[in-house]
Design an enzyme around this catalytic site. Structure first.
Site, PDB file in Angstrom:
ATOM      1  N   GLN A  84      -7.998  -7.656 -10.982  1.00  0.00           N
ATOM      2  CA  GLN A  84      -8.678  -6.436 -10.533  1.00  0.00           C
ATOM      3  C   GLN A  84      -8.241  -5.237 -11.374  1.00  0.00           C
ATOM      4  OE1 GLN A  84      -9.478  -5.189  -6.302  1.00  0.00           O
ATOM      5  NE2 GLN A  84      -7.575  -4.076  -6.630  1.00  0.00           N
ATOM      6  N   HIS A 134       0.829  -1.214   0.000  1.00  0.00           N
ATOM      7  CA  HIS A 134       0.000   0.000   0.000  1.00  0.00           C
ATOM      8  C   HIS A 134       0.864   1.265   0.000  1.00  0.00           C
ATOM      9  CE1 HIS A 134      -2.826  -2.901   2.189  1.00  0.00           C
ATOM     10  NE2 HIS A 134      -3.508  -2.573   1.113  1.00  0.00           N
ATOM     11  N   ASP A 175      -2.909  -7.555  -7.681  1.00  0.00           N
ATOM     12  CA  ASP A 175      -4.275  -7.975  -8.012  1.00  0.00           C
ATOM     13  C   ASP A 175      -4.489  -7.724  -9.510  1.00  0.00           C
ATOM     14  OD1 ASP A 175      -5.478  -8.544  -5.204  1.00  0.00           O
ATOM     15  OD2 ASP A 175      -4.391  -6.664  -4.984  1.00  0.00           O
TER      16      ASP A 175
HETATM   17  P1  AMP Z   1      -6.275  -4.076  -0.648  1.00  0.00           P
HETATM   18  O1  AMP Z   1      -6.252  -3.243   0.577  1.00  0.00           O
HETATM   19  O2  AMP Z   1      -5.754  -5.456  -0.463  1.00  0.00           O
HETATM   20  O3  AMP Z   1      -7.590  -4.008  -1.388  1.00  0.00           O
HETATM   21  O4  AMP Z   1      -5.223  -3.387  -1.633  1.00  0.00           O
HETATM   22  C1  AMP Z   1      -5.349  -2.037  -1.989  1.00  0.00           C
HETATM   23  C2  AMP Z   1      -4.461  -1.761  -3.166  1.00  0.00           C
HETATM   24  O5  AMP Z   1      -3.113  -2.108  -2.831  1.00  0.00           O
HETATM   25  C3  AMP Z   1      -4.830  -2.622  -4.394  1.00  0.00           C
HETATM   26  O6  AMP Z   1      -4.679  -1.834  -5.562  1.00  0.00           O
HETATM   27  C4  AMP Z   1      -3.806  -3.726  -4.333  1.00  0.00           C
HETATM   28  O7  AMP Z   1      -3.531  -4.290  -5.597  1.00  0.00           O
HETATM   29  C5  AMP Z   1      -2.597  -3.000  -3.791  1.00  0.00           C
HETATM   30  N1  AMP Z   1      -1.660  -3.944  -3.191  1.00  0.00           N
HETATM   31  C6  AMP Z   1      -1.956  -4.879  -2.240  1.00  0.00           C
HETATM   32  N2  AMP Z   1      -0.852  -5.613  -1.962  1.00  0.00           N
HETATM   33  C7  AMP Z   1       0.138  -5.141  -2.774  1.00  0.00           C
HETATM   34  C8  AMP Z   1       1.506  -5.488  -2.969  1.00  0.00           C
HETATM   35  N3  AMP Z   1       2.082  -6.485  -2.299  1.00  0.00           N
HETATM   36  N4  AMP Z   1       2.220  -4.785  -3.874  1.00  0.00           N
HETATM   37  C9  AMP Z   1       1.645  -3.787  -4.581  1.00  0.00           C
HETATM   38  N5  AMP Z   1       0.353  -3.410  -4.442  1.00  0.00           N
HETATM   39  C10 AMP Z   1      -0.396  -4.073  -3.554  1.00  0.00           C
END
Ligand code: AMP
Length: 282
Positions: free
Chosen positions: A153, A37, A150
């Site tokens: 997504q 994030h 993702d």
């Molecule tokens: P989430 O809170 O899991 O819905 O993630 C929020 C955003 O952070 C989404 O766009 C995810 O793809 C991105 N994200 C989550 N984990 C990672 C990661 N390890 N590396 C890069 N982006 C991430």
């Protein structure tokens, strides 16, 4: 940094910023923030005058029997992370603020959402698309930041923006990993020490698939079998899917050619983890 919980105060803050000519970037999250994030926040802060982060565990994107209730929540820790990340606004709405009435209007993106994650989680992407349509209408960002972690997504979000002419640029950011290759994810918190050690199998399976393609394998079934065999070496891991598809359309490719994406999902104890990597087959 300002923290808001209502749509009205969020709009008022950002209307003020835009009136002064500022560009607004949005990082939508479910919270339980980690290095993946913060990489999105850093990119947004580099690109935009004002950065907004939303933390909202969106019930619409969780299916029946999924982990909506158990999903890790820690608003104070998230506020601390955000305040150190060049962010101007943290929007933390309640479910009642976002959905004061039972939702009758939803957004769904067809085609892209039926396979891979969609086969295990049929209502997931409509929940994601619906909350993003709302967040984009509330925040009005000129850019929104998403992780390649993702991948499906990301493809869905790009089509959402294009098909409904949202005036937002979708910016993709690389996957951030732990030193042993595990992609950072809020659900990694579900893993006990043995499961955490076993979780590296997901990335190792994907890399084995990449190595097969790079060695000249052009049969998708063989690449799938290679990835499944690696997951099969780890007794704690249960394979949901391991696929190789066109990187943009997410359609099957046979024989393998062009920009490909290898995507996999495994169950590990209480956690269901996903990951993906790219490879070019020329
Ligand atoms: P989430 O809170 O899991 O819905 O993630 C929020 C955003 O952070 C989404 O766009 C995810 O793809 C991105 N994200 C989550 N984990 C990672 C990661 N390890 N590396 C890069 N982006 C991430």
């Amino acid at each position: 940094m300002r923290t808001t919980t209502t749509i009205a105060e969020t709009r008022a803050f950002l209307d003020g910023a835009r009136a002064g000519g500022a560009t607004v970037g949005l990082v939508p999250t479910l919270g339980s923030l980690h290095g993946g994030h913060t990489s999105l926040m850093a990119r947004a802060a580099a690109d935009c005058d004002v950065v907004a982060v939303s933390v909202f565990v969106n019930p619409l994107q969780f299916g029946v029997g999924e982990d909506f209730a158990a999903y890790p929540r820690d608003v104070d820790a998230d506020a601390e992370v955000v305040s150190r990340s060049g962010v101007d606004l943290l929007f933390v709405p309640s479910v009642e603020e976002m959905y004061p009435e039972p939702v009758r209007t939803t957004v769904s993106v067809s085609g892209l959402t039926t396979r891979l994650e969609g086969s295990s989680r049929p209502s997931h992407f409509a929940g994601v698309a619906t909350v993003l349509a709302k967040l984009w209408n509330i925040v009005g960002p000129c850019r929104a930041y998403f992780g390649e972690k993702d991948w499906q997504q990301l493809a869905v979000v790009r089509r959402l923006a294009a098909d409904l002419s949202f005036p937002v640029e979708v910016v993709a950011c690389p996957t951030v990993r732990e030193p042993d290759g595990l992609a950072m994810a809020s659900r990694n918190a579900y893993l006990d020490p043995a499961e955490r050690a076993a979780a590296t199998v997901l990335h190792r399976a994907l890399l084995a698939g990449v190595a097969a393609v790079e060695a000249g394998e052009r049969d998708p079934a063989q690449v799938r079998a290679t990835m499944a065999a690696v997951v099969g070496t780890e007794p704690l891991a249960e394979l949901d899917y391991a696929e190789v598809v066109d990187a943009t359309t997410l359609d099957p490719v046979d024989p393998l050619t062009g920009e490909l994406r290898l995507l996999a999902a495994v169950g590990l104890g209480r956690a269901r983890l996903i990951d993906n990597v790219g490879v070019l087959a020329d």
